[in-house]
Scaffold this motif. Structure first.
Motif, PDB file in Angstrom:
ATOM      1  N   ALA A  17      60.428 -11.779 -59.048  1.00  0.00           N
ATOM      2  CA  ALA A  17      61.215 -12.847 -59.667  1.00  0.00           C
ATOM      3  C   ALA A  17      60.750 -13.171 -61.077  1.00  0.00           C
ATOM      4  CB  ALA A  17      61.138 -14.109 -58.808  1.00  0.00           C
ATOM      5  N   ARG A  18      59.633 -12.582 -61.487  1.00  0.00           N
ATOM      6  CA  ARG A  18      59.098 -12.815 -62.827  1.00  0.00           C
ATOM      7  C   ARG A  18      59.183 -11.560 -63.686  1.00  0.00           C
ATOM      8  NH1 ARG A  18      56.315 -15.944 -59.190  1.00  0.00           N
ATOM      9  NH2 ARG A  18      55.763 -18.073 -59.854  1.00  0.00           N
ATOM     10  N   GLY A  19      60.211 -10.769 -63.438  1.00  0.00           N
ATOM     11  CA  GLY A  19      60.437  -9.567 -64.232  1.00  0.00           C
ATOM     12  C   GLY A  19      59.868  -8.300 -63.647  1.00  0.00           C
ATOM     13  N   GLY A  20      59.135  -8.405 -62.524  1.00  0.00           N
ATOM     14  CA  GLY A  20      58.609  -7.214 -61.857  1.00  0.00           C
ATOM     15  C   GLY A  20      57.524  -6.498 -62.627  1.00  0.00           C
ATOM     16  N   ARG A  21      56.822  -7.215 -63.500  1.00  0.00           N
ATOM     17  CA  ARG A  21      55.772  -6.597 -64.294  1.00  0.00           C
ATOM     18  C   ARG A  21      54.607  -7.561 -64.440  1.00  0.00           C
ATOM     19  NH1 ARG A  21      58.308  -5.686 -70.102  1.00  0.00           N
ATOM     20  NH2 ARG A  21      59.750  -4.456 -68.826  1.00  0.00           N
ATOM     21  N   ALA A  22      53.409  -6.996 -64.665  1.00  0.00           N
ATOM     22  CA  ALA A  22      52.221  -7.823 -64.857  1.00  0.00           C
ATOM     23  C   ALA A  22      51.116  -6.967 -65.443  1.00  0.00           C
ATOM     24  CB  ALA A  22      51.752  -8.427 -63.532  1.00  0.00           C
ATOM     25  N   PRO A  23      50.241  -7.572 -66.255  1.00  0.00           N
ATOM     26  CA  PRO A  23      49.075  -6.839 -66.757  1.00  0.00           C
ATOM     27  C   PRO A  23      48.109  -6.546 -65.613  1.00  0.00           C
ATOM     28  CG  PRO A  23      49.002  -9.125 -67.452  1.00  0.00           C
ATOM     29  CD  PRO A  23      50.320  -8.926 -66.780  1.00  0.00           C
ATOM     30  N   VAL A  24      47.387  -5.450 -65.737  1.00  0.00           N
ATOM     31  CA  VAL A  24      46.468  -5.071 -64.668  1.00  0.00           C
ATOM     32  C   VAL A  24      45.398  -6.130 -64.475  1.00  0.00           C
ATOM     33  CG1 VAL A  24      44.954  -3.719 -66.178  1.00  0.00           C
ATOM     34  CG2 VAL A  24      45.105  -3.163 -63.733  1.00  0.00           C
ATOM     35  N   ALA A  25      45.001  -6.813 -65.553  1.00  0.00           N
ATOM     36  CA  ALA A  25      43.992  -7.870 -65.419  1.00  0.00           C
ATOM     37  C   ALA A  25      44.492  -8.987 -64.512  1.00  0.00           C
ATOM     38  CB  ALA A  25      43.619  -8.417 -66.793  1.00  0.00           C
ATOM     39  N   LEU A  27      46.762  -8.592 -62.094  1.00  0.00           N
ATOM     40  CA  LEU A  27      46.795  -8.043 -60.733  1.00  0.00           C
ATOM     41  C   LEU A  27      45.435  -8.186 -60.072  1.00  0.00           C
ATOM     42  CD1 LEU A  27      48.862  -4.759 -61.291  1.00  0.00           C
ATOM     43  CD2 LEU A  27      49.698  -6.978 -60.497  1.00  0.00           C
ATOM     44  N   VAL A  28      44.386  -7.863 -60.822  1.00  0.00           N
ATOM     45  CA  VAL A  28      43.023  -7.974 -60.296  1.00  0.00           C
ATOM     46  C   VAL A  28      42.717  -9.426 -59.940  1.00  0.00           C
ATOM     47  CG1 VAL A  28      40.580  -7.814 -60.927  1.00  0.00           C
ATOM     48  CG2 VAL A  28      42.135  -5.925 -61.457  1.00  0.00           C
ATOM     49  N   LYS A  29      43.082 -10.339 -60.826  1.00  0.00           N
ATOM     50  CA  LYS A  29      42.796 -11.759 -60.616  1.00  0.00           C
ATOM     51  C   LYS A  29      43.570 -12.303 -59.410  1.00  0.00           C
ATOM     52  CE  LYS A  29      42.385 -14.151 -64.328  1.00  0.00           C
ATOM     53  NZ  LYS A  29      42.684 -14.914 -65.579  1.00  0.00           N
ATOM     54  N   LEU A  30      44.812 -11.851 -59.238  1.00  0.00           N
ATOM     55  CA  LEU A  30      45.648 -12.371 -58.164  1.00  0.00           C
ATOM     56  C   LEU A  30      45.263 -11.832 -56.788  1.00  0.00           C
ATOM     57  CD1 LEU A  30      49.052 -12.317 -60.043  1.00  0.00           C
ATOM     58  CD2 LEU A  30      47.991 -14.340 -59.019  1.00  0.00           C
ATOM     59  N   LEU A  31      44.593 -10.682 -56.745  1.00  0.00           N
ATOM     60  CA  LEU A  31      44.173 -10.139 -55.448  1.00  0.00           C
ATOM     61  C   LEU A  31      42.734 -10.503 -55.102  1.00  0.00           C
ATOM     62  CD1 LEU A  31      45.887  -6.633 -55.210  1.00  0.00           C
ATOM     63  CD2 LEU A  31      46.697  -8.877 -54.501  1.00  0.00           C
ATOM     64  N   ALA A  32      42.010 -11.071 -56.059  1.00  0.00           N
ATOM     65  CA  ALA A  32      40.624 -11.465 -55.805  1.00  0.00           C
ATOM     66  C   ALA A  32      40.494 -12.482 -54.670  1.00  0.00           C
ATOM     67  CB  ALA A  32      39.985 -11.994 -57.090  1.00  0.00           C
ATOM     68  N   PRO A  33      41.371 -13.521 -54.584  1.00  0.00           N
ATOM     69  CA  PRO A  33      41.231 -14.491 -53.481  1.00  0.00           C
ATOM     70  C   PRO A  33      41.433 -13.875 -52.102  1.00  0.00           C
ATOM     71  CG  PRO A  33      42.591 -15.394 -55.236  1.00  0.00           C
ATOM     72  CD  PRO A  33      42.407 -13.942 -55.536  1.00  0.00           C
ATOM     73  N   LEU A  34      41.981 -12.657 -52.052  1.00  0.00           N
ATOM     74  CA  LEU A  34      42.170 -11.977 -50.776  1.00  0.00           C
ATOM     75  C   LEU A  34      40.981 -11.088 -50.424  1.00  0.00           C
ATOM     76  CD1 LEU A  34      44.886 -12.851 -49.681  1.00  0.00           C
ATOM     77  CD2 LEU A  34      45.143 -12.439 -52.137  1.00  0.00           C
ATOM     78  N   ASP A  55      55.483   1.908 -62.700  1.00  0.00           N
ATOM     79  CA  ASP A  55      55.440   2.600 -63.993  1.00  0.00           C
ATOM     80  C   ASP A  55      54.444   1.878 -64.901  1.00  0.00           C
ATOM     81  OD1 ASP A  55      57.262   4.661 -63.640  1.00  0.00           O
ATOM     82  OD2 ASP A  55      58.981   3.412 -64.203  1.00  0.00           O
ATOM     83  N   PRO A  56      53.585   2.625 -65.581  1.00  0.00           N
ATOM     84  CA  PRO A  56      52.679   1.978 -66.539  1.00  0.00           C
ATOM     85  C   PRO A  56      53.444   1.544 -67.779  1.00  0.00           C
ATOM     86  CG  PRO A  56      52.384   4.357 -66.581  1.00  0.00           C
ATOM     87  CD  PRO A  56      53.358   4.074 -65.475  1.00  0.00           C
ATOM     88  N   LEU A  57      53.020   0.458 -68.397  1.00  0.00           N
ATOM     89  CA  LEU A  57      53.630  -0.003 -69.636  1.00  0.00           C
ATOM     90  C   LEU A  57      52.593  -0.815 -70.410  1.00  0.00           C
ATOM     91  CD1 LEU A  57      55.993  -3.059 -69.125  1.00  0.00           C
ATOM     92  CD2 LEU A  57      54.357  -2.321 -67.418  1.00  0.00           C
ATOM     93  N   ARG A  58      52.880  -0.977 -71.693  1.00  0.00           N
ATOM     94  CA  ARG A  58      51.982  -1.735 -72.550  1.00  0.00           C
ATOM     95  C   ARG A  58      52.573  -3.104 -72.777  1.00  0.00           C
ATOM     96  NH1 ARG A  58      46.585  -1.097 -73.773  1.00  0.00           N
ATOM     97  NH2 ARG A  58      46.112  -2.629 -75.418  1.00  0.00           N
ATOM     98  N   LEU A  59      51.852  -4.145 -72.383  1.00  0.00           N
ATOM     99  CA  LEU A  59      52.283  -5.515 -72.587  1.00  0.00           C
ATOM    100  C   LEU A  59      51.482  -6.129 -73.729  1.00  0.00           C
ATOM    101  CD1 LEU A  59      52.353  -6.587 -68.831  1.00  0.00           C
ATOM    102  CD2 LEU A  59      54.325  -6.044 -70.258  1.00  0.00           C
ATOM    103  N   ALA A  60      51.960  -7.264 -74.232  1.00  0.00           N
ATOM    104  CA  ALA A  60      51.245  -7.942 -75.305  1.00  0.00           C
ATOM    105  C   ALA A  60      49.832  -8.317 -74.881  1.00  0.00           C
ATOM    106  CB  ALA A  60      52.014  -9.184 -75.732  1.00  0.00           C
ATOM    107  N   SER A  61      49.668  -8.557 -73.582  1.00  0.00           N
ATOM    108  CA  SER A  61      48.362  -8.960 -73.065  1.00  0.00           C
ATOM    109  C   SER A  61      47.508  -7.785 -72.619  1.00  0.00           C
ATOM    110  CB  SER A  61      48.544  -9.929 -71.895  1.00  0.00           C
ATOM    111  OG  SER A  61      49.404  -9.372 -70.922  1.00  0.00           O
ATOM    112  N   GLY A  62      48.029  -6.539 -72.796  1.00  0.00           N
ATOM    113  CA  GLY A  62      47.240  -5.368 -72.430  1.00  0.00           C
ATOM    114  C   GLY A  62      48.006  -4.436 -71.516  1.00  0.00           C
TER     115      GLY A  62
END
Length: 272
Positions: A17-25, A27-34, A55-62
């Motif tokens: 619902a948020r565009g289906g994309r996220a920086p890898v950093a 992803l790491v932070k969001l799975l840490a509580p699990l 698919d890999p992509l380059r975001l402004a945040s990395g």
């Protein structure tokens, strides 16, 4: 909880619902509580790229990853079944598949898991049946290189005969028990999450709730009510899930936004 499975849950329940994309950093932070470590996240992401889910992509945040059209279809279908937003109807006919099973045991297991996810049950090693046609089943079988024939069939004995087919294809007693275990296991865990709990605690509890509920996509074909036993445990389990998933959603959303926004703020600071 495996990292790959958790990533599917994360993209499906929060990032789609948020565009289906996220920086890898993030992803790491969001799975840490699990309890999922960063190396496991990165390994799972690489595997999902190879399998055509990300698919890999380059975001402004990395560096980041977005879902592919294939993943979007699978996640959208899963969401309909997880939150049961679609009405389950039945016209009295079955979708019947007669396959030439793959020679490799691993390929047979993968094919069986995918067919089960699409709502098919097995009558024997080569014959699969569903109460509604799987939208992606032809594509699935073509990609697997499996030769097959497909039929539309109605039982001559009507609903009683159809119920006999259903009980051959699915172990409804065991599925019902699994729903009862789900509620019994989740109830004490969710009782500890209150309005005084942190957003991270609510997010983690809701994530585990959805993850446990998602396993029923591979167990329960969500049969029409006419083919289910009386007092079906899946009905009360669905109400339990809906109630707690909705209760924890606001706090979980705040935590996701916090992680995504924090990553964006860090990127902007580095860019100055």
């Amino acid at each position: 909880m495996q990292a790959r499975s958790a990533l599917f849950d994360l993209y499906g329940d929060h990032l789609r619902a948020r565009g289906g994309r996220a920086p890898v950093a993030a992803l790491v932070k969001l799975l840490a509580p699990l309890g999922i470590a960063p190396p496991a996240v990165r390994t799972a992401v690489s595997r999902m790229v190879r399998q055509g889910w990300l698919d890999p992509l380059r975001l402004a945040s990395g560096p980041g990853y977005s879902i592919t059209p294939k993943a979007a279809r699978r996640l959208d279908e899963a969401a309909v079944r997880i939150y049961r937003t679609g009405r389950i109807s039945w016209d009295g006919r079955f979708d019947l598949l007669v396959l030439e099973a793959p020679a490799s045991r691993r390929e047979r297991q993968r094919l069986a898991a995918n067919l089960t996810f699409l709502g098919y049950g097995t009558l024997d090693d080569c014959t699969w049946v569903a109460t509604r046609p799987g939208e992606d089943v032809d594509l699935l079988l073509a990609e697997a290189g499996v030769r097959y024939e497909r039929f539309t069939a109605a039982h001559a004995a009507g609903t009683p005969g159809a119920m006999g087919v259903v009980r051959r294809a699915w172990d409804l007693i065991e599925i019902g028990r699994a729903y009862e275990r789900f509620v019994a296991e989740q109830k004490p865990l969710l009782a500890g999450v209150t309005v005084r709990s942190s957003d991270e605690e609510a997010y983690a509890a809701r994530f585990r709730l959805v993850h446990a509920w998602r396993t029923f996509l591979f167990r329960d074909p969500q049969l029409p009510p006419a083919l289910l036993p009386e007092r079906w445990p899946g009905t009360s389990a669905a109400s339990f899930f809906d109630r707690h998933a909705a209760r924890l959603r606001p706090a979980a959303d705040r935590y996701v936004e916090h992680c995504l926004d924090g990553n964006n703020r860090l990127a902007r600071q580095k860019g100055r």
